[in-house]
Design a protein around this motif. Sequence first.
Motif, PDB file in Angstrom:
ATOM      1  N   LEU A  41       0.807  -1.222   0.000  1.00 39.84           N
ATOM      2  CA  LEU A  41       0.000   0.000   0.000  1.00 39.84           C
ATOM      3  C   LEU A  41       0.841   1.274   0.000  1.00 39.84           C
ATOM      4  CD1 LEU A  41      -2.987  -0.995   2.325  1.00 39.84           C
ATOM      5  CD2 LEU A  41      -2.833  -1.025  -0.167  1.00 39.84           C
ATOM      6  N   PRO A  42       1.918   1.392   0.804  1.00 37.27           N
ATOM      7  CA  PRO A  42       2.751   2.608   0.685  1.00 37.27           C
ATOM      8  C   PRO A  42       3.392   2.762  -0.693  1.00 37.27           C
ATOM      9  CG  PRO A  42       3.166   1.520   2.772  1.00 37.27           C
ATOM     10  CD  PRO A  42       2.334   0.584   1.969  1.00 37.27           C
ATOM     11  N   VAL A  43       3.843   1.647  -1.291  1.00 37.01           N
ATOM     12  CA  VAL A  43       4.452   1.752  -2.620  1.00 37.01           C
ATOM     13  C   VAL A  43       3.413   2.171  -3.648  1.00 37.01           C
ATOM     14  CG1 VAL A  43       5.626   0.462  -4.432  1.00 37.01           C
ATOM     15  CG2 VAL A  43       6.243   0.079  -2.050  1.00 37.01           C
ATOM     16  N   VAL A  44       2.210   1.623  -3.560  1.00 30.90           N
ATOM     17  CA  VAL A  44       1.141   2.024  -4.479  1.00 30.90           C
ATOM     18  C   VAL A  44       0.810   3.502  -4.303  1.00 30.90           C
ATOM     19  CG1 VAL A  44      -1.290   1.675  -5.063  1.00 30.90           C
ATOM     20  CG2 VAL A  44       0.192  -0.293  -4.693  1.00 30.90           C
ATOM     21  N   ALA A  45       0.827   3.987  -3.053  1.00 32.88           N
ATOM     22  CA  ALA A  45       0.578   5.410  -2.816  1.00 32.88           C
ATOM     23  C   ALA A  45       1.668   6.282  -3.430  1.00 32.88           C
ATOM     24  CB  ALA A  45       0.471   5.673  -1.313  1.00 32.88           C
ATOM     25  N   VAL A  46       2.919   5.840  -3.324  1.00 34.47           N
ATOM     26  CA  VAL A  46       4.020   6.596  -3.943  1.00 34.47           C
ATOM     27  C   VAL A  46       3.894   6.581  -5.464  1.00 34.47           C
ATOM     28  CG1 VAL A  46       6.521   6.684  -4.246  1.00 34.47           C
ATOM     29  CG2 VAL A  46       5.560   6.212  -1.997  1.00 34.47           C
ATOM     30  N   VAL A  47       3.527   5.431  -6.027  1.00 37.88           N
ATOM     31  CA  VAL A  47       3.335   5.344  -7.482  1.00 37.88           C
ATOM     32  C   VAL A  47       2.217   6.286  -7.920  1.00 37.88           C
ATOM     33  CG1 VAL A  47       2.636   3.830  -9.368  1.00 37.88           C
ATOM     34  CG2 VAL A  47       4.230   3.003  -7.645  1.00 37.88           C
TER      35      VAL A  47
END
Length: 360
Positions: A108-114
Amino acid sequence: MPKLDRYLLSEFVQSVFATLVILLIVCIGGALTDVLGDIARGRLPAGLLLSQLGLVLLNWLPVILPLALMLGLMLAMGRLYRDAEMPVIASIGVGPRRLLRPLSWVVLPVVAVVAACSLWLGPWAERISREMINEANRNLIVAGLEPGRFTELPGGSGVAFVGEMDGEGQRFDRVFVYRQRGDRINVVTSNQGELKTGEDGLRYLVLNQGFEVEGPGAGGKDFRLMRYASNEVRMPAGKEKYALDEPEAQPTLALVGDPRPEAGAQLHRRLAPPLLALAFALMAIPLARSMPRQPRYGSMLLGFLGYLVGVMLMLVGTGWLAGGKIPLGLGLWWLVLPLLAFGAWIYLRDGSMRRPRARA
């Protein structure tokens, strides 16, 4: 946080971070080659090397991060299967669905950064890069001229010399230009002038109140002396002048009400990367399943090829939307939603036992 979740979280984070570093190193090499090529051809000044390199990488993050997430998760799960840790974890009742908690803390944090890079940071970087290039093309120092130094003209046809220059690098005094065209030479002198950038991105030295001498280079008396009020000399070709109203450089909110097909295609192009990152992260766990002695790189190759096909379809679909081949209402949902459904399905099916067939 339970000890098992902390252990799995550390494994996921370390693998994803290591994969991201390797991919960034590879991408930095490619971006650096492109930027250095533009600098060598006189299209960019050397002073913009680091800034342009950083902006290019920021614009590439929506494509790099999903791949790093998928490959990192597959590496972590592959190591757990290779060292027979996953069978031990499964023996205590921890299945793939139980892994959803530590997995979500990474995904979820990586998806938010993307999503942030795709919807905001990427367009901002593209717009800033174009503004910097357009501004640099209007600067005389960027054109390659420095006070008290001879500068080669495009194609090696001559040299230019500037005596003095203002602080902004756009006006100068005491200029000397030597050019050779075939068997004739041309010498232009002027007391003052300025740099002008055309609509096509080409830069010209506008010389005022000077003299021009033209004659044979191999010897002879066929010389002509001319006095001019204004004269233009083309400088090394700069990068084309970018339009800031193109969809690639517009903020995402500005694309919502834009009726152009290119704007709608660019909007769907920015919405797709975070959803693709989530879909491929869900696929990574079941694709990494293997036996203890089974090689794990075959599944990684399969995952990489799947990601490559997904990204290529996203780019092709963006071109179709911009060209009007598919309706804007359909967008890229025909690609994103099936991948999300397939990723969720194989994740939920991972580890489930098949029902025995009923005997006749």
